[in-house]
Write an enzyme that holds these catalytic residues in place. Structure first.
Site, short mmCIF file in Angstrom:
data_model
loop_
_atom_site.label_atom_id
_atom_site.label_comp_id
_atom_site.label_asym_id
_atom_site.label_seq_id
_atom_site.Cartn_x
_atom_site.Cartn_y
_atom_site.Cartn_z
CG ASP A 91 68.48 81.30 26.21
OD1 ASP A 91 67.30 81.65 26.39
OD2 ASP A 91 69.46 82.08 26.32
CD GLU A 107 75.39 75.77 28.70
OE1 GLU A 107 74.19 75.70 29.00
OE2 GLU A 107 76.12 76.73 29.00
CE1 TYR A 138 76.49 83.94 30.09
CE2 TYR A 138 76.62 81.55 30.18
CZ TYR A 138 76.48 82.72 29.44
OH TYR A 138 76.35 82.67 28.09
CD GLU A 175 77.31 80.02 25.92
OE1 GLU A 175 76.58 80.42 26.85
OE2 GLU A 175 76.97 79.15 25.11
C1 GCB Z 1 74.24 79.27 27.99
C2 GCB Z 1 73.81 78.63 26.72
C3 GCB Z 1 73.26 79.65 25.74
C4 GCB Z 1 72.39 80.65 26.45
C5 GCB Z 1 73.24 81.38 27.49
C6 GCB Z 1 72.41 82.38 28.29
O1 GCB Z 1 74.99 78.72 28.74
O2 GCB Z 1 74.82 77.87 26.12
O3 GCB Z 1 72.53 78.95 24.74
O4 GCB Z 1 71.79 81.56 25.59
O5 GCB Z 1 73.77 80.46 28.39
O6 GCB Z 1 72.41 83.55 27.97
O7 GCB Z 1 71.76 81.95 29.25
#
Ligand code: GCB
Length: 596
Positions: free
Chosen positions: A174, A413, A466, A502
């Site tokens: 990403d 990941e 997330y 994250e």
């Molecule tokens: C993740 C990735 C990261 C992405 C992020 C996202 O898990 O490690 O590279 O940018 O999510 O914002 O989706």
């Protein structure tokens, strides 16, 4: 010849240094022109009328410099060229060319002769070009750069032929696949007998510090050494005359993280001199050294025997126009924001960062989770494993002496839910341990701990979660319990500390909603606050080692209907201005710093 050491190039009494940064000639190859077959490395680009040569800044990614998508989305080779002068006085010394990074695969020719190749991005490489240059005269350097990502490259990608016939690069990560000569290029000299590498390991006992060092010399083996450790005021505090030894420092100024000590990031200078039999100087190199220890157990990591708590973020090397190109105003601005917000750490997601950025981390006292560029591994193969291990060998070779680097991240990941990942990550972690046992190792996972194979090999679990975004977007009431359950399981299962590496939500600056609604600044603030609640509960339980929001700043990605002008999960915008979340985070990080 490629050398084993990759010391940062510094001028000294015995070493000269010249930059090759600036405007280079640049040409794209389309599919019908094969620059390699046409031996472009022998041709002066400017003399070829139909080549469409343009000026290209170095360092910079080339993608966003132009006005057309052909350059931005180019797949395959591009060519860089320039002239440079080599003084007559350099004759008889070794002349080196050093690239801090080319993304991704580079081949380098000097005056039409092949000099060196390197096929991984974000990591330095160099070559002794003494026999290829004209002394007291002009020289020509040509560099081909290939950005193609395949199943076995680091990182991985694939080529897709569109209905139009155009070849498109696809990839599963990403951030935009920027390419080019994106970090500084220098010429430098060493004597024929020279300091090829220095390795330091430090220890602390009471108020004393110990610097164990090993110096690797190339060339004549009859030289002797004079090694001095010099403090910030220029005073020599310890000295020795062997190539491998231990310096003892009374009342040492230890290297401390930012806000953990009134004087964080203390660096000594290890000044190494090689002397010949008559005692004359042969070579001199000075290395910054921070004296500190790292220890860890099932619940904590300690620096100098004090437990740490990581307050930080994931980041990217990313900015307008220059892409991933090193930009000194930008990186100093970033450190000013890092200090302003009260952070003490970040992860170099998802590749090694420029050496100048790492230098600032050491100086400010910022703790780094240092990540391999091998992210999102899938389609496991022996060739991929070899390339992945090489990325770690080169990363550790470059950064082994940095006090700021406290954790190695083998990958972000990876597809660790696949059964092949078990043998693969067993080997990757063993490889890191074979190169450095002084720092703990992590893998940054998004898999559920019960459904993946890497956790068993790790010293620290790192998880990307997330909740309230990819899982249950908008449902803030689910966040606290889900975050705790998700992170805690890593500790229960593997008995190791956990970092939330994250969490976050895309946030368009200036978008407001009451009641809160996703993508608004209010939503990011509310989501963060829920996470803070969860983190505080886990801190009480004692296994949480840190929190790192995704992301420090907004950044560019490939084109996708999930992304509005890129990934907008930053606390700061892409041009480094705060969203309201930056003020919220500042409150938390300063309060945490004061409470610990
Ligand atoms: C993740 C990735 C990261 C992405 C992020 C996202 O898990 O490690 O590279 O940018 O999510 O914002 O989706």
């Amino acid at each position: 010849s490629e050398s084993a050491g990759i010391l940062y190039p510094r001028a000294s009494e015995s070493r000269d240094l010249r930059t090759l940064d600036g405007l280079w000639s640049f040409a794209l190859t389309n599919n019908s022109v094969n620059g390699r077959a046409e031996k472009w490395y022998r041709v002066n680009f400017k003399a070829v009328d139909d080549l469409n040569v343009q000026s290209m800044p170095v360092p910079a990614s080339y993608n966003d410099i132009g006005s057309d998508a052909d350059l931005r989305d180019h797949v395959g080779l591009v060519w860089y060229q320039r002239n440079f002068f080599v003084p007559k006085s350099w004759n008889g010394q070794r002349v080196w060319i050093r690239f801090s990074s080319v993304c991704r695969a580079a081949q380098v020719w000097i005056n039409g002769e092949w000099a060196v190749s390197h096929d991984i991005g974000h990591l330095p490489f160099q070559a002794d070009i003494s026999s290829l240059v004209n002394y007291g005269d002009e020289n020509m350097i040509t560099v081909s750069v290939d950005n193609t990502l395949l199943n076995t490259t680091i990182p991985q990608g694939a080529l897709q032929e569109l209905s139009s016939g155009r070849i498109k690069q696809t990839y599963n990560f990403d951030f935009f696949n920027y390419a080019g000569i994106d970090r500084p290029v220098v010429l430098y000299t060493t004597p024929t007998t020279y300091i090829d590498d220095i390795t330091v390991a430090t220890d602390v006992g009471g108020t004393s510090g110990f610097v164990n060092y090993t110096i690797a010399v190339e060339g004549s083996d009859t030289v002797t050494a004079k090694v001095s450790l010099v403090d910030k005021t220029g005073t020599e505090v310890a000295t020795d005359t062997v190539l491998s030894g231990t310096l003892f420092v009374q009342n040492a100024n230890l290297w401390w993280p930012y806000l953990m000590d009134p004087n964080p990031g203390y660096l000594y200078s290890l000044q190494v001199q090689l002397l010949d039999s008559s005692g004359s100087l042969v070579d001199k190199y000075s290395l910054p050294v921070g004296i500190r220890t790292i220890t860890w157990d099932s619940k904590s990591v300690k620096i100098n025997n004090k437990p740490i708590y990581l307050r930080g973020f994931g980041r990217h090397e990313d900015s307008d126009i220059r892409g991933k190109g090193l930009d000194l105003p930008l990186i100093v601005r970033d450190y000013n924001l890092i200090k302003w917000i009260g952070a003490n750490s970040y992860r170099t997601s998802h590749y090694p960062y420029a050496e100048e950025i790492m230098d600032l981390a050491d100086e400010v006292g910022i703790m780094i989770i240092n990540e391999s560029p091998a992210l999102n591994t899938e389609n496991y193969s022996d060739e991929l494993l070899e390339n992945h291990k090489r990325s770690l060998t080169e990363l550790i070779q470059r950064d082994k002496n940095r006090p700021g680097v406290i954790i190695w991240s083998a990958s972000n990941e990876p597809r660790t839910q696949l059964v092949e990942a078990e043998d693969y990550y067993r080997e990757v972690v063993a490889h890191i341990k074979s190169l450095d046992t002084s720092r703990p190792v992590t893998v940054v996972n998004y898999q559920l701990p019960d459904e993946e194979y890497s956790g068993q090999f790790l010293d620290i679990a790192s998880c990307n979660i997330y909740f309230g975004w990819y899982t249950n977007p908008g449902d803030l009431d689910t966040v606290v319990a889900d975050v705790i359950a998700g992170a805690k399981r890593w500790n229960e299962l593997h008995n190791i500390p956990v970092i939330v590496t994250e969490y976050g939500s895309d946030t368009l600056e200036g978008l407001h909603f009451l009641p809160v609604y996703i993508w608004s600044e209010e939503y990011q603030d509310a989501l963060l606050s829920k996470h803070f609640e969860a983190f505080d509960q886990m801190r009480e339980e004692g296994f949480l080692l840190g929190e790192m929001i995704w992301n420090f700043a907004d950044f560019k990605t490939e084109q996708s209907f999930l992304r509005v002008g890129g990934n907008k999960k930053g606390l700061f915008t892409r041009n480094r201005q705060p969203k309201s979340s930056a003020y919220l985070m500042r409150k938390r990080y300063w309060a945490l710093a004061q409470s610990l």
